[in-house]
Design a protein around this motif. Structure first.
Motif, PDB file in Angstrom:
ATOM      1  N   VAL A   1      40.630  44.502  44.328  1.00  0.00           N
ATOM      2  CA  VAL A   1      41.051  43.729  45.497  1.00  0.00           C
ATOM      3  C   VAL A   1      39.886  42.986  46.114  1.00  0.00           C
ATOM      4  CG1 VAL A   1      42.102  43.857  47.777  1.00  0.00           C
ATOM      5  CG2 VAL A   1      42.919  45.358  45.933  1.00  0.00           C
ATOM      6  N   HIS A   2      38.822  43.715  46.401  1.00  0.00           N
ATOM      7  CA  HIS A   2      37.692  43.130  47.135  1.00  0.00           C
ATOM      8  C   HIS A   2      36.532  42.743  46.240  1.00  0.00           C
ATOM      9  CE1 HIS A   2      39.743  44.224  50.785  1.00  0.00           C
ATOM     10  NE2 HIS A   2      39.830  45.472  50.374  1.00  0.00           N
ATOM     11  N   GLY A   3      36.600  43.078  44.954  1.00  0.00           N
ATOM     12  CA  GLY A   3      35.534  42.672  44.046  1.00  0.00           C
ATOM     13  C   GLY A   3      34.464  43.718  43.927  1.00  0.00           C
ATOM     14  N   ARG A   4      33.490  43.735  44.836  1.00  0.00           N
ATOM     15  CA  ARG A   4      32.367  44.644  44.682  1.00  0.00           C
ATOM     16  C   ARG A   4      32.017  45.336  45.980  1.00  0.00           C
ATOM     17  NH1 ARG A   4      28.145  41.150  40.950  1.00  0.00           N
ATOM     18  NH2 ARG A   4      29.472  41.004  39.127  1.00  0.00           N
TER      19      ARG A   4
ATOM     20  N   THR B   1      30.420  50.098  37.735  1.00  0.00           N
ATOM     21  CA  THR B   1      31.331  51.119  37.245  1.00  0.00           C
ATOM     22  C   THR B   1      32.729  50.778  37.727  1.00  0.00           C
ATOM     23  OG1 THR B   1      31.868  53.477  37.253  1.00  0.00           O
ATOM     24  CG2 THR B   1      30.821  52.616  39.229  1.00  0.00           C
ATOM     25  N   PHE B   2      33.725  50.995  36.884  1.00  0.00           N
ATOM     26  CA  PHE B   2      35.091  50.627  37.224  1.00  0.00           C
ATOM     27  C   PHE B   2      36.057  51.431  36.361  1.00  0.00           C
ATOM     28  CE2 PHE B   2      35.561  48.218  33.319  1.00  0.00           C
ATOM     29  CZ  PHE B   2      34.274  47.786  33.051  1.00  0.00           C
TER      30      PHE B   2
ATOM     31  N   GLU C   1      32.514  42.014  33.871  1.00  0.00           N
ATOM     32  CA  GLU C   1      32.264  42.209  35.305  1.00  0.00           C
ATOM     33  C   GLU C   1      33.141  43.301  35.898  1.00  0.00           C
ATOM     34  OE1 GLU C   1      32.865  39.112  33.941  1.00  0.00           O
ATOM     35  OE2 GLU C   1      30.697  38.831  33.740  1.00  0.00           O
ATOM     36  N   GLY C   2      33.991  43.939  35.068  1.00  0.00           N
ATOM     37  CA  GLY C   2      34.791  45.058  35.539  1.00  0.00           C
ATOM     38  C   GLY C   2      36.169  44.707  36.023  1.00  0.00           C
ATOM     39  N   VAL C   3      36.624  43.501  35.780  1.00  0.00           N
ATOM     40  CA  VAL C   3      37.973  43.096  36.214  1.00  0.00           C
ATOM     41  C   VAL C   3      38.979  43.494  35.134  1.00  0.00           C
ATOM     42  CG1 VAL C   3      39.453  41.158  36.843  1.00  0.00           C
ATOM     43  CG2 VAL C   3      37.051  41.188  37.560  1.00  0.00           C
TER      44      VAL C   3
END
Length: 384
Positions: free
Chosen positions: A72-75, A115-116, A155-157
């Protein structure tokens, strides 16, 4: 008269000496001038020298350097992971190029780790095992909780499940345990059907079209975790097998499923397998904490690693991969680190991991990224 002269001389010195000291302190190279180089420890800019320690691979990456990725907010900040690199010997100092400002930022030179995978939603991981990275920097994860792969950006998306349309990977009742990418960019997935049906290997194009599939023979025991890798020279498929506690090996197949060889079962519980550019095969044996090396004919070549807590020793190795330089990366699960070896098995250094879930699979991205799959998260080191 002499008293007056003495008084005048004292007053003159009191005025002249401070002026001279101020003048000398302002000369170049004295304490008043800022440092303009980080070429060695004699620099007066302590922040610049600390920055070069990161380049030597001796500095810790703290929680301030870890990025938690949110869908939702990215990082945002994540206190869950730190990393530390230990070198086998002194590393050369590679000085950064000049920025034109004379300023050096210690924070800017530190690696940014993300990390995601533990966020609520379709991209949430529950039992990640295998991981692969494609040339376009997409991360492909075999999660045993779903019959399809999960795909993320570097980028973890979270991008999507794969394949996105039916019939998926061809087996709705089987789950993926490992994933590999061949020289043509096609995906190979090891599907586990234990205990009700045979384990299978499927080849899928990037468009999601099923190209090939075959069932693994029932001539070897099942019950342990299995891994798979595809050779880049000939698309030979290598699959580990184990009875789960005392006997295991690795088999080689042609792309259409013909058994080529079955390596002598000197291993106990082999889990993951990797192949280098010369078609040497490396297998991680969980119980013995040893890495076994075979040639392309299945002949045993050597072993390295062995039980231990530091250096080139291992404590329950799992994921294994080979980078473009031929270096071998091994997940040292209970020591919570990734250990790097040369192509001949000599210890180089390690990257320590700090995560709540145990590490499993490992892969290297085209830009030199190190990608580690934990049960519930993926960790990306932008360099290693």
């Amino acid at each position: 008269m002499s008293l007056s002269l003495t008084f005048v001389t004292t007053v003159s010195l009191a005025i002249v000496v401070p002026v001279l000291l101020t003048h000398f302190n302002r000369q170049p190279g004295i304490h008043g001038s800022p440092a303009t180089t980080i070429a060695g420890p004699k620099t007066t800019d302590s922040g610049a020298w600390q920055s070069s320690a990161v380049l030597m691979g001796t500095d810790k990456v703290t929680s301030a350097d870890v990025i938690k990725v949110s869908p939702v907010h990215g990082r945002g900040p994540s206190p869950g992971i730190t990393a530390e690199m230990e070198a086998a010997g002194p590393a050369p100092i590679n000085l950064p190029g000049s920025t034109g400002t004379g300023e050096t930022s210690d924070q800017a030179s530190r690696p940014r780790i993300i990390t995601f995978g533990d966020e609520p939603g379709a991209g949430k991981l529950r039992s990640a095992r295998g991981v692969a990275v494609s040339p376009d920097n997409k991360i492909w994860v075999a999660d045993r909780s779903t019959p399809r792969l999960k795909v993320y950006s570097m980028e973890g998306v979270y991008l999507h499940q794969f394949p996105q349309a039916a019939p998926g990977l061809g087996y709705s009742s089987k789950t993926p345990s490992d994933v590999s990418i061949d020289k043509d960019g096609h995906l190979w997935v090891l599907m586990i059907g234990y205990p009700a049906s045979p384990d299978s290997v499927v080849q899928v194009t990037r468009d999601g079209d099923l190209k090939a599939n075959f069932d693994l023979p029932g001539s070897v025991p099942r019950g342990g975790v299995r891994g798979m890798a595809v050779g880049l020279c000939n698309n030979h498929v290598y699959v580990t097998w184990s009875d789960g506690h005392s006997r295991g090996g690795v088999q080689a197949f042609t792309p259409d499923g013909k058994l080529l060889w079955n390596a002598d079962p000197r291993m106990k519980t082999p889990i993951y397998v990797a192949v280098d550019g010369k078609e040497n095969i490396f297998v991680s044996d969980y119980d013995t904490s040893i890495i076994y090396m075979y040639d392309k004919t299945g002949r045993f070549v050597k072993k390295f690693g062995g039980p231990g807590l530091s250096g080139g020793r291992l404590n329950r190795p799992e994921g294994i991969c080979v980078d473009s330089s031929g270096q071998i990366m091994v997940v040292d699960a209970l020591n919570k680190r990734v250990v790097m070896y040369t192509g001949r098995g000599e210890y180089v250094r390690h990257i320590a991991l700090r995560a709540e879930s145990p590490p499993a699979g490992v892969a290297v991205g085209p830009g030199g990224q190190l990608v580690v799959a934990h049960s519930y998260t993926i960790t990306v080191f932008p360099r290693y």
